[in-house]
Design a protein around this motif. Structure first.
Motif, PDB file in Angstrom:
ATOM      1  N   MET A   1       0.821  -1.187   0.000  1.00  0.00           N
ATOM      2  CA  MET A   1       0.000   0.000   0.000  1.00  0.00           C
ATOM      3  C   MET A   1       0.864   1.248   0.000  1.00  0.00           C
ATOM      4  O   MET A   1       0.329   2.310  -0.165  1.00  0.00           O
ATOM      5  CB  MET A   1      -0.917   0.038   1.213  1.00  0.00           C
ATOM      6  CG  MET A   1      -1.915  -1.064   1.288  1.00  0.00           C
ATOM      7  SD  MET A   1      -3.506  -0.957   0.470  1.00  0.00           S
ATOM      8  CE  MET A   1      -3.872   0.689   0.102  1.00  0.00           C
ATOM      9  N   LEU A  11     -10.941   3.527   1.282  1.00  0.00           N
ATOM     10  CA  LEU A  11     -10.157   2.298   1.212  1.00  0.00           C
ATOM     11  C   LEU A  11     -11.147   1.145   1.232  1.00  0.00           C
ATOM     12  O   LEU A  11     -11.807   0.910   2.231  1.00  0.00           O
ATOM     13  CB  LEU A  11      -9.215   2.188   2.402  1.00  0.00           C
ATOM     14  CG  LEU A  11      -7.962   3.027   2.364  1.00  0.00           C
ATOM     15  CD1 LEU A  11      -7.186   2.882   3.667  1.00  0.00           C
ATOM     16  CD2 LEU A  11      -7.091   2.625   1.205  1.00  0.00           C
ATOM     17  N   ALA A  16      -7.806  -1.692  -2.521  1.00  0.00           N
ATOM     18  CA  ALA A  16      -6.747  -2.568  -2.023  1.00  0.00           C
ATOM     19  C   ALA A  16      -6.172  -3.399  -3.164  1.00  0.00           C
ATOM     20  O   ALA A  16      -4.946  -3.526  -3.292  1.00  0.00           O
ATOM     21  CB  ALA A  16      -7.283  -3.475  -0.909  1.00  0.00           C
ATOM     22  N   GLN A  17      -7.025  -3.958  -4.021  1.00  0.00           N
ATOM     23  CA  GLN A  17      -6.535  -4.755  -5.147  1.00  0.00           C
ATOM     24  C   GLN A  17      -5.737  -3.882  -6.111  1.00  0.00           C
ATOM     25  O   GLN A  17      -4.713  -4.311  -6.639  1.00  0.00           O
ATOM     26  CB  GLN A  17      -7.686  -5.444  -5.876  1.00  0.00           C
ATOM     27  CG  GLN A  17      -7.214  -6.392  -6.980  1.00  0.00           C
ATOM     28  CD  GLN A  17      -6.384  -7.553  -6.466  1.00  0.00           C
ATOM     29  OE1 GLN A  17      -6.788  -8.260  -5.548  1.00  0.00           O
ATOM     30  NE2 GLN A  17      -5.217  -7.782  -7.053  1.00  0.00           N
ATOM     31  N   ILE A  33      -6.271  -9.854  -3.440  1.00  0.00           N
ATOM     32  CA  ILE A  33      -6.908  -9.552  -2.158  1.00  0.00           C
ATOM     33  C   ILE A  33      -8.350 -10.039  -2.252  1.00  0.00           C
ATOM     34  O   ILE A  33      -9.069  -9.662  -3.170  1.00  0.00           O
ATOM     35  CB  ILE A  33      -6.890  -8.035  -1.872  1.00  0.00           C
ATOM     36  CG1 ILE A  33      -5.473  -7.508  -1.748  1.00  0.00           C
ATOM     37  CG2 ILE A  33      -7.712  -7.698  -0.638  1.00  0.00           C
ATOM     38  CD1 ILE A  33      -4.785  -7.836  -0.449  1.00  0.00           C
ATOM     39  N   PHE A  36     -11.015  -7.300   2.602  1.00  0.00           N
ATOM     40  CA  PHE A  36     -10.326  -6.108   3.079  1.00  0.00           C
ATOM     41  C   PHE A  36     -11.311  -5.240   3.844  1.00  0.00           C
ATOM     42  O   PHE A  36     -12.364  -4.887   3.321  1.00  0.00           O
ATOM     43  CB  PHE A  36      -9.740  -5.319   1.897  1.00  0.00           C
ATOM     44  CG  PHE A  36      -9.043  -4.053   2.302  1.00  0.00           C
ATOM     45  CD1 PHE A  36      -7.730  -4.093   2.743  1.00  0.00           C
ATOM     46  CD2 PHE A  36      -9.699  -2.837   2.254  1.00  0.00           C
ATOM     47  CE1 PHE A  36      -7.076  -2.927   3.120  1.00  0.00           C
ATOM     48  CE2 PHE A  36      -9.062  -1.673   2.635  1.00  0.00           C
ATOM     49  CZ  PHE A  36      -7.747  -1.723   3.070  1.00  0.00           C
ATOM     50  N   ALA A  41      -7.437  -8.301   6.530  1.00  0.00           N
ATOM     51  CA  ALA A  41      -7.248  -8.477   5.090  1.00  0.00           C
ATOM     52  C   ALA A  41      -6.904  -9.932   4.818  1.00  0.00           C
ATOM     53  O   ALA A  41      -6.296 -10.606   5.652  1.00  0.00           O
ATOM     54  CB  ALA A  41      -6.139  -7.573   4.575  1.00  0.00           C
ATOM     55  N   PHE A  73      -1.645  -4.774   4.510  1.00  0.00           N
ATOM     56  CA  PHE A  73      -3.006  -4.437   4.088  1.00  0.00           C
ATOM     57  C   PHE A  73      -3.966  -4.404   5.279  1.00  0.00           C
ATOM     58  O   PHE A  73      -4.846  -3.545   5.339  1.00  0.00           O
ATOM     59  CB  PHE A  73      -3.495  -5.399   3.002  1.00  0.00           C
ATOM     60  CG  PHE A  73      -3.072  -4.967   1.630  1.00  0.00           C
ATOM     61  CD1 PHE A  73      -3.813  -4.058   0.891  1.00  0.00           C
ATOM     62  CD2 PHE A  73      -1.896  -5.447   1.088  1.00  0.00           C
ATOM     63  CE1 PHE A  73      -3.409  -3.640  -0.364  1.00  0.00           C
ATOM     64  CE2 PHE A  73      -1.476  -5.042  -0.172  1.00  0.00           C
ATOM     65  CZ  PHE A  73      -2.235  -4.126  -0.905  1.00  0.00           C
ATOM     66  N   ALA A  76      -3.511  -1.159   6.942  1.00  0.00           N
ATOM     67  CA  ALA A  76      -4.087  -0.051   6.169  1.00  0.00           C
ATOM     68  C   ALA A  76      -5.525   0.234   6.554  1.00  0.00           C
ATOM     69  O   ALA A  76      -5.993   1.364   6.436  1.00  0.00           O
ATOM     70  CB  ALA A  76      -3.990  -0.350   4.674  1.00  0.00           C
ATOM     71  N   THR A  77      -6.226  -0.771   7.063  1.00  0.00           N
ATOM     72  CA  THR A  77      -7.606  -0.544   7.492  1.00  0.00           C
ATOM     73  C   THR A  77      -7.659   0.364   8.723  1.00  0.00           C
ATOM     74  O   THR A  77      -8.682   0.983   8.992  1.00  0.00           O
ATOM     75  CB  THR A  77      -8.351  -1.866   7.789  1.00  0.00           C
ATOM     76  OG1 THR A  77      -7.785  -2.488   8.945  1.00  0.00           O
ATOM     77  CG2 THR A  77      -8.308  -2.812   6.599  1.00  0.00           C
ATOM     78  N   PRO A  81      -3.632   4.358   3.696  1.00  0.00           N
ATOM     79  CA  PRO A  81      -2.797   3.736   2.665  1.00  0.00           C
ATOM     80  C   PRO A  81      -1.320   4.107   2.674  1.00  0.00           C
ATOM     81  O   PRO A  81      -0.511   3.362   2.141  1.00  0.00           O
ATOM     82  CB  PRO A  81      -3.449   4.201   1.365  1.00  0.00           C
ATOM     83  CG  PRO A  81      -4.051   5.515   1.718  1.00  0.00           C
ATOM     84  CD  PRO A  81      -4.520   5.373   3.144  1.00  0.00           C
TER      85      PRO A  81
END
Length: 152
Positions: A1, A11, A16-17, A33, A36, A41, A73, A76-77, A81
């Motif tokens: 990311m 997001l 994510a993909q 992915i 997510f 993830a 990933f 990132a949640t 990012p």
């Protein structure tokens, strides 16, 4: 990311993909992915001959890659990012034989300066049976935070 734009509006799984697809190595191993959000993830890789080691099971480097990316990933949640892996450890439990590698990571703790995540790596056989083959834990840092100053 880390290659994703800081301040992206949403997001979600598609974003994510897109971030994963921006990584040449992820395209090489054909990672995708599949889940997510909500502090977690999931990344999957179809196991093929090019990803095996000399004894016929999935190469440890592929398992390590999957853990690293899935931990990031998941983080990132919580952090957004603009992040980078600060470090992680992996424990290989058994040889990875099967059809599909599934890495599932969850945020254990997140603050402003880092997120700590854990990841289970499971191999799914042709019969659908699942076998845990490795576990990992890591720390993810925001790119714009004081902890990441040395990474620029």
């Amino acid at each position: 990311m880390a290659g994703a734009e800081q301040g992206s509006a949403v997001l979600d799984l598609a974003a994510a993909q897109k971030g994963l697809d921006a990584q040449p190595f992820s395209r090489l191993v054909r990672a995708r992915i599949t889940e997510f959000g909500d502090g977690g993830a999931t990344l999957e890789i179809e196991i093929r001959e090019e990803l095996l080691q000399q004894n016929g099971f999935l190469h440890g480097g592929v398992l390590s890659y999957a853990a690293d990316n899935t931990l990031t990933f998941a983080a990132a949640t919580a952090l957004g990012p603009g992040i980078v892996t600060g470090g992680f450890s992996i424990q290989y439990l058994r040889p990875a034989y099967g059809r599909t590698l599934r890495a599932r990571a969850e945020v254990v703790q997140a603050g402003r300066r880092q997120a700590v995540c854990r990841c289970d790596l499971t191999v799914i056989g042709a019969d659908g049976a699942q076998s845990l083959c490795a576990v990992a834990q890591g720390t993810v840092l925001p790119l714009n935070g004081p902890s990441a100053e040395g990474t620029r």
